[in-house]
Design a protein around this motif. Structure first.
Motif, PDB file in Angstrom:
ATOM      1  N   TYR A  81     -78.109  -0.072  54.916  1.00 34.08           N
ATOM      2  CA  TYR A  81     -76.655  -0.079  54.941  1.00 34.08           C
ATOM      3  C   TYR A  81     -76.222  -0.675  56.360  1.00 34.08           C
ATOM      4  CZ  TYR A  81     -76.718   2.647  50.669  1.00 34.08           C
ATOM      5  OH  TYR A  81     -76.848   3.330  49.478  1.00 34.08           O
ATOM      6  N   LEU A  99     -82.424  14.380  57.169  1.00 33.24           N
ATOM      7  CA  LEU A  99     -81.327  13.688  56.428  1.00 33.24           C
ATOM      8  C   LEU A  99     -81.666  13.802  54.944  1.00 33.24           C
ATOM      9  CD1 LEU A  99     -79.786  10.470  57.780  1.00 33.24           C
ATOM     10  CD2 LEU A  99     -79.885  11.114  55.446  1.00 33.24           C
ATOM     11  N   TYR A 118     -76.904  20.002  50.577  1.00 31.99           N
ATOM     12  CA  TYR A 118     -75.349  20.165  50.318  1.00 31.99           C
ATOM     13  C   TYR A 118     -75.009  19.907  49.120  1.00 31.99           C
ATOM     14  CZ  TYR A 118     -73.992  15.285  50.888  1.00 31.99           C
ATOM     15  OH  TYR A 118     -73.895  13.954  50.530  1.00 31.99           O
ATOM     16  N   ALA A 138     -82.070   8.252  40.556  1.00 35.15           N
ATOM     17  CA  ALA A 138     -83.185   7.741  41.627  1.00 35.15           C
ATOM     18  C   ALA A 138     -83.991   9.037  42.024  1.00 35.15           C
ATOM     19  CB  ALA A 138     -82.395   7.196  42.804  1.00 35.15           C
ATOM     20  N   GLY A 158     -86.591   9.155  48.322  1.00 39.98           N
ATOM     21  CA  GLY A 158     -86.646  10.492  49.348  1.00 39.98           C
ATOM     22  C   GLY A 158     -85.836  11.591  48.991  1.00 39.98           C
ATOM     23  N   VAL A 159     -84.352  11.311  48.789  1.00 42.84           N
ATOM     24  CA  VAL A 159     -83.453  12.450  48.384  1.00 42.84           C
ATOM     25  C   VAL A 159     -83.947  13.058  47.275  1.00 42.84           C
ATOM     26  CG1 VAL A 159     -81.051  13.262  48.080  1.00 42.84           C
ATOM     27  CG2 VAL A 159     -81.644  11.503  49.952  1.00 42.84           C
ATOM     28  N   SER A 201     -76.563   8.268  43.703  1.00 43.23           N
ATOM     29  CA  SER A 201     -76.574   7.571  44.887  1.00 43.23           C
ATOM     30  C   SER A 201     -76.909   6.099  44.582  1.00 43.23           C
ATOM     31  CB  SER A 201     -77.597   7.931  45.694  1.00 43.23           C
ATOM     32  OG  SER A 201     -79.051   7.845  45.051  1.00 43.23           O
ATOM     33  N   PHE A 225     -72.553   9.462  45.767  1.00 43.84           N
ATOM     34  CA  PHE A 225     -73.089   9.652  47.190  1.00 43.84           C
ATOM     35  C   PHE A 225     -73.795   8.581  47.882  1.00 43.84           C
ATOM     36  CE2 PHE A 225     -77.644  11.217  47.128  1.00 43.84           C
ATOM     37  CZ  PHE A 225     -77.622  11.438  45.836  1.00 43.84           C
ATOM     38  N   ALA A 244     -77.081   2.260  46.505  1.00 49.00           N
ATOM     39  CA  ALA A 244     -78.419   1.812  46.534  1.00 49.00           C
ATOM     40  C   ALA A 244     -78.394   0.074  45.925  1.00 49.00           C
ATOM     41  CB  ALA A 244     -79.495   2.278  45.861  1.00 49.00           C
ATOM     42  N   SER A 245     -77.603   0.172  44.669  1.00 52.89           N
ATOM     43  CA  SER A 245     -77.388  -1.100  43.893  1.00 52.89           C
ATOM     44  C   SER A 245     -76.210  -1.891  44.108  1.00 52.89           C
ATOM     45  CB  SER A 245     -77.190  -0.610  42.404  1.00 52.89           C
ATOM     46  OG  SER A 245     -76.273   0.001  41.720  1.00 52.89           O
TER      47      SER A 245
HETATM   48  N1  LIG Z   1     -73.843  10.571  51.138  1.00 52.40           N
HETATM   49  C1  LIG Z   1     -74.746  11.022  51.787  1.00 52.40           C
HETATM   50  O1  LIG Z   1     -74.795  12.016  52.344  1.00 52.40           O
HETATM   51  C2  LIG Z   1     -76.157  10.284  51.588  1.00 52.40           C
HETATM   52  C3  LIG Z   1     -77.362  10.886  52.464  1.00 52.40           C
HETATM   53  C4  LIG Z   1     -78.591  10.426  52.244  1.00 52.40           C
HETATM   54  C5  LIG Z   1     -78.818   9.576  51.368  1.00 52.40           C
HETATM   55  N2  LIG Z   1     -77.829   8.857  50.549  1.00 52.40           N
HETATM   56  C6  LIG Z   1     -78.006   7.884  49.752  1.00 52.40           C
HETATM   57  O2  LIG Z   1     -78.881   8.218  48.801  1.00 52.40           O
HETATM   58  C7  LIG Z   1     -79.739   7.383  48.249  1.00 52.40           C
HETATM   59  C8  LIG Z   1     -81.185   7.538  48.308  1.00 52.40           C
HETATM   60  O3  LIG Z   1     -81.386   7.723  49.742  1.00 52.40           O
HETATM   61  P1  LIG Z   1     -83.149   7.670  50.030  1.00 52.40           P
HETATM   62  O4  LIG Z   1     -83.207   7.704  51.414  1.00 52.40           O
HETATM   63  O5  LIG Z   1     -83.661   8.773  49.252  1.00 52.40           O
HETATM   64  O6  LIG Z   1     -83.745   6.129  49.623  1.00 52.40           O
HETATM   65  P2  LIG Z   1     -84.949   5.876  48.814  1.00 52.40           P
HETATM   66  O7  LIG Z   1     -86.021   6.914  48.908  1.00 52.40           O
HETATM   67  O8  LIG Z   1     -85.062   4.393  49.265  1.00 52.40           O
HETATM   68  O9  LIG Z   1     -84.536   5.871  47.298  1.00 52.40           O
HETATM   69  C9  LIG Z   1     -83.285   4.836  46.860  1.00 52.40           C
HETATM   70  C10 LIG Z   1     -83.679   4.724  45.498  1.00 52.40           C
HETATM   71  O10 LIG Z   1     -82.706   4.056  44.821  1.00 52.40           O
HETATM   72  C11 LIG Z   1     -82.937   3.404  43.622  1.00 52.40           C
HETATM   73  N3  LIG Z   1     -82.344   2.225  43.366  1.00 52.40           N
HETATM   74  C12 LIG Z   1     -81.616   1.746  42.267  1.00 52.40           C
HETATM   75  N4  LIG Z   1     -81.012   0.556  42.365  1.00 52.40           N
HETATM   76  C13 LIG Z   1     -81.476   0.120  43.704  1.00 52.40           C
HETATM   77  C14 LIG Z   1     -81.544  -1.401  44.051  1.00 52.40           C
HETATM   78  N5  LIG Z   1     -80.859  -2.163  43.558  1.00 52.40           N
HETATM   79  N6  LIG Z   1     -82.198  -1.326  45.433  1.00 52.40           N
HETATM   80  C15 LIG Z   1     -83.058  -0.570  45.961  1.00 52.40           C
HETATM   81  N7  LIG Z   1     -83.280   0.737  45.282  1.00 52.40           N
HETATM   82  C16 LIG Z   1     -82.498   0.890  44.160  1.00 52.40           C
HETATM   83  C17 LIG Z   1     -84.650   3.094  43.733  1.00 52.40           C
HETATM   84  O11 LIG Z   1     -85.124   4.056  42.682  1.00 52.40           O
HETATM   85  P3  LIG Z   1     -85.697   3.371  41.377  1.00 52.40           P
HETATM   86  O12 LIG Z   1     -86.809   2.207  41.560  1.00 52.40           O
HETATM   87  O13 LIG Z   1     -86.292   4.369  40.742  1.00 52.40           O
HETATM   88  O14 LIG Z   1     -84.274   3.094  40.718  1.00 52.40           O
HETATM   89  C18 LIG Z   1     -84.970   3.952  44.955  1.00 52.40           C
HETATM   90  O15 LIG Z   1     -86.042   4.656  44.918  1.00 52.40           O
HETATM   91  C19 LIG Z   1     -79.272   6.159  49.014  1.00 52.40           C
HETATM   92  O16 LIG Z   1     -78.306   5.611  48.180  1.00 52.40           O
HETATM   93  C20 LIG Z   1     -78.543   6.607  50.351  1.00 52.40           C
HETATM   94  O17 LIG Z   1     -77.729   5.747  50.689  1.00 52.40           O
HETATM   95  C21 LIG Z   1     -76.636   9.422  50.739  1.00 52.40           C
END
Ligand SMILES: NC(=O)c1ccc[n+]([C@@H]2O[C@H](COP(=O)([O-])OP(=O)(O)OC[C@H]3O[C@@H](n4cnc5c(N)ncnc54)[C@H](OP(=O)(O)O)[C@@H]3O)[C@@H](O)[C@H]2O)c1
Length: 302
Positions: free
Chosen positions: A46, A122, A129, A150, A154-155, A218, A240, A243-244
């Motif tokens: 992002y 992270l 939380y 999702a 990682g989360v 997310s 939170f 991703a999409s």
């Molecule tokens: N607000 C907060 O405090 C906070 C903190 C940490 C993370 N986050 C958010 O939590 C989410 C997960 O973070 P992460 O670091 O665990 O990421 P990650 O491991 O890359 O996981 C993201 C998941 O999103 C899914 N997804 C659905 N639509 C997608 C698209 N169009 N493009 C890419 N991925 C897509 C995918 O799973 P599938 O293939 O199974 O659909 C992917 O495994 C992210 O959105 C991140 O911004 C928010």
């Protein structure tokens, strides 16, 4: 001098340049840390692409682990030589060493290696939380159903294990059968492949028509509308991430029609705004990781 990634403008991965930078001494409230490992997160994307705009030029990366080399005036919880890990603003973890605010840097227990430390701060503090602080009315009790999108990210993989540890019936969604299986093997009570199944219909089926007390979402744009259908009256929609793509604007009236729902948009950085809250949350995370929680990360060495 040390090597670091910098971008001069928002864009794709090609914007990332490896450059030599000078790492100075820490000022008041700062430390200098030499990384042994860093963590990659969706927020890095992002920030690079400009969904979350940054002032240019900038570093990238919000998570890392290593050894403290020096501390500035007023820093009392760390000293040179301490093993440490963090999730923190400002972006800049893609580097061998950096000077940064000390507030969100925690001493890393000896039982946790650097790679795990860098992968869990992270993502793990986010799972912490969400499951402990972002709760529906009346809280969550053992046996309650929650929906977590999702779940194989990682989360998600940390949340699946933590939810099981808390006795929750977590329903996780993921985009392939392999990902669903991985999440199930780590503790998700139910998994739904949302690429080929109607997840709202399946949630209703799993919960005997009642719906869940809380949705942790997310994914954003693609799951928003259907997620509201998964909630029972007075349920909580906790969005939170994007991703999409970001959740589109919506009329609050829809929340009334679906059973007086609550909506919140959460970010980790509100929860770790103080040294005390960061340490309290990290201690909780350290204890579950030290007791055997697996992380879904893939270490990469270069
Ligand atoms: N607000 C907060 O405090 C906070 C903190 C940490 C993370 N986050 C958010 O939590 C989410 C997960 O973070 P992460 O670091 O665990 O990421 P990650 O491991 O890359 O996981 C993201 C998941 O999103 C899914 N997804 C659905 N639509 C997608 C698209 N169009 N493009 C890419 N991925 C897509 C995918 O799973 P599938 O293939 O199974 O659909 C992917 O495994 C992210 O959105 C991140 O911004 C928010």
């Amino acid at each position: 001098m040390t090597q670091a990634i910098r971008i001069r403008q928002h864009g794709g991965p090609e914007q990332m340049e490896l450059v030599d930078v000078e790492v100075g001494d820490p000022g008041p409230g700062e430390i200098r840390i030499r990384h042994h490992a860093i963590g990659l997160n969706f927020i890095d994307v992002y920030q690079r692409t400009g969904i979350y705009p940054l002032q240019m030029p900038t570093g990238l990366g919000m998570e890392g682990a290593g050894v403290v080399e020096a501390v500035g005036a007023g820093v009392t919880h760390l000293k040179a030589g301490d093993r440490a890990a963090y999730a923190s603003h400002p972006p800049g973890a893609y580097t061998q060493a950096r000077v940064m605010p000390a507030k969100c840097v925690c001493k890393l227990p000896d039982a946790i290696d650097f790679e795990t430390g860098a992968a869990m701060m992270l993502k793990g503090l986010t799972a912490q939380y969400l499951l402990k602080r972002v709760l529906p009315q009346g809280g969550l009790q053992r046996g309650d159903h929650v929906l977590f999108h999702a779940i194989a990210g990682g989360v998600g993989l940390i949340a699946a294990q933590w939810a099981k540890h808390l006795g929750l019936q977590l329903i996780g969604t993921a985009g392939s059968d392999e990902k669903c299986e991985l999440a199930r093997s780590l503790g998700a009570a139910h998994v739904i492949n949302y690429q080929r199944e109607d997840f709202a219909a399946r949630v209703k089926e799993i919960t005997g028509g009642q719906g869940v007390k809380v949705v942790y979402d997310s994914v954003g744009k693609d799951t928003w509308e259907k997620s509201l259908e998964c909630l029972r009256p007075f349920g909580l929609m906790a969005t939170f991430g994007n991703a999409s793509g970001p959740v589109p604007p919506f009329a609050p009236g829809i929340l009334g029609n679906k059973g007086s729902l609550y909506v919140t948009r959460q970010t980790l950085f509100s929860h770790i705004a103080t040294r005390e809250s960061t340490q309290e949350m990290a201690d909780d995370l350290f204890s579950v990781v030290a007791s055997g929680m697996a992380l879904g990360y893939r270490p990469v060495r270069w």
